[in-house]
Design an enzyme around this catalytic site. Sequence first.
Site, short mmCIF file in Angstrom:
data_model
loop_
_atom_site.label_atom_id
_atom_site.label_comp_id
_atom_site.label_asym_id
_atom_site.label_seq_id
_atom_site.Cartn_x
_atom_site.Cartn_y
_atom_site.Cartn_z
N ILE A 108 0.82 -1.14 -0.08
CA ILE A 108 -0.15 0.06 0.01
C ILE A 108 1.05 1.03 0.07
O ILE A 108 1.75 1.28 0.73
CB ILE A 108 -0.80 0.21 1.09
CG1 ILE A 108 -1.95 -1.14 1.12
CG2 ILE A 108 -1.61 1.30 1.40
CD1 ILE A 108 -3.02 -1.32 2.04
N ALA A 138 4.81 4.14 2.47
CA ALA A 138 4.12 2.66 1.91
C ALA A 138 4.39 1.84 3.22
O ALA A 138 5.13 2.09 4.15
CB ALA A 138 5.00 2.49 0.74
N LYS A 139 3.74 0.68 2.80
CA LYS A 139 4.26 -0.51 3.59
C LYS A 139 3.64 -1.82 2.84
O LYS A 139 2.64 -1.71 2.04
CB LYS A 139 3.32 -0.26 5.02
CG LYS A 139 3.84 -1.03 6.08
CD LYS A 139 5.04 -0.42 6.67
CE LYS A 139 5.59 -1.37 7.76
NZ LYS A 139 6.76 -0.58 8.64
N GLY A 140 4.20 -3.11 3.23
CA GLY A 140 3.70 -4.13 2.76
C GLY A 140 3.93 -5.11 3.81
O GLY A 140 4.57 -5.14 4.81
#
Length: 417
Positions: A61, A106-108
């Site tokens: 995201i 962002a992050k995953g």
Amino acid sequence: MQSPGSQALADAHAQLAEAIAFHEYDEGTHAMLKASRRELTVSIPLRRDDGTVEVLTGYRIQHNISRGPAKGGLRFSPDVNVDEVRALAMWMTWKCALLDVPYGGAKGGVAIDPRRYSSAELERVTRRYTTEILPIIGPQRDIPAPDIGTDERVMAWMMDTYSVSVGHTVPGVVTGKPLSLGGSLGRSSATSRGVVHVALAALESAGIEAVGATAVVQGFGKVGRDAARFLHQAGVRLVAVADQYGAVHVATGLDVELLCRHVDEHGTVVGFPGSTPLNGAEALELDVDLLVPAAVEGVLNGENARRIRARIVVEGANGPTTREADHILSEAGVVVVPDILANAGGVIVSYFEWVQSNQSFRWGLDEVESRLEERMRSGWTAVTDFAAHHGITLRAAATALAVQRVTEAHRLRGLYP
């Protein structure tokens, strides 16, 4: 009852709403800052070592890219869910803006317990996940980094997968890489060093001498372990440490180097010779000068906040304090140094690594660490000055400053089309 991920997202949204109200921004601005720019959910089929196949779920995201390419960690955890990743991506946006790093947030994550999988299986998961998110990552698009359950080995697999797909080596596609593949000196301990720089500044601001001050560190992984070491080196008396299995307490102070050796041998702080066993909740509630929650979200909440007796809380983890707990601790006079300031050392040195990768030039360790300390101290001064000037908490000040900088970038760029 809300899941931790949903609670984290609700807290992130509430913090943003407060900043919007503080600045008196319009609803259109609020809506833009609240929404993620891109959200990608992927299925990851995995062939296990025994030949069976299972399908995992992963996310990437990108919350905001107005100030630069997206930046954020990748976590492997059974608790990963889309709301958690949304919250973490938003917090990363504010963190980068607050420390003046030219990135968006962002992050995953992949919903997997890495302890239940072999190294070969984790490599296959990483490479397939990387392939699935390939269209939205890149050194000028989105740069992943290690987080819970991932490490420099995972970053090496990600870099190689991306590089093979484009036909040449691209070191800048990830940070937190091994040194031999373009990683930065000082990156592995950067988050912990940043936490301790801010913790020492907070103690000094409160008139508490670091030498002899008492502390508890909750979490003994990537952030907590080195934070404990650096606090110990600064003369802080670490009276308790907790991990996911339990906690240990020594009123006169733990020998952190011996504790690290014990953890290396046994995989947990539990059973450390000469210590009194506690559960994790009891460790959080000890009467100390400094508490560093450095594990996961929501450990300080409405249920236990009134029993927290630390004078200062420095958030080594992302979102360890719920909104309800925040209000309770503020009313009790507890100083809470928010995550977007306290644990920003990792993204700062990730930025340094990205710069070095793009320049094909390596900085010395002293340069990395001095630049890190300068950034953290500057961030601390900016937040505390803003908070004092406006009579608000450090979290409200940090979020308001960050939101102001992101909003300015939005307005300068304009709205297309």
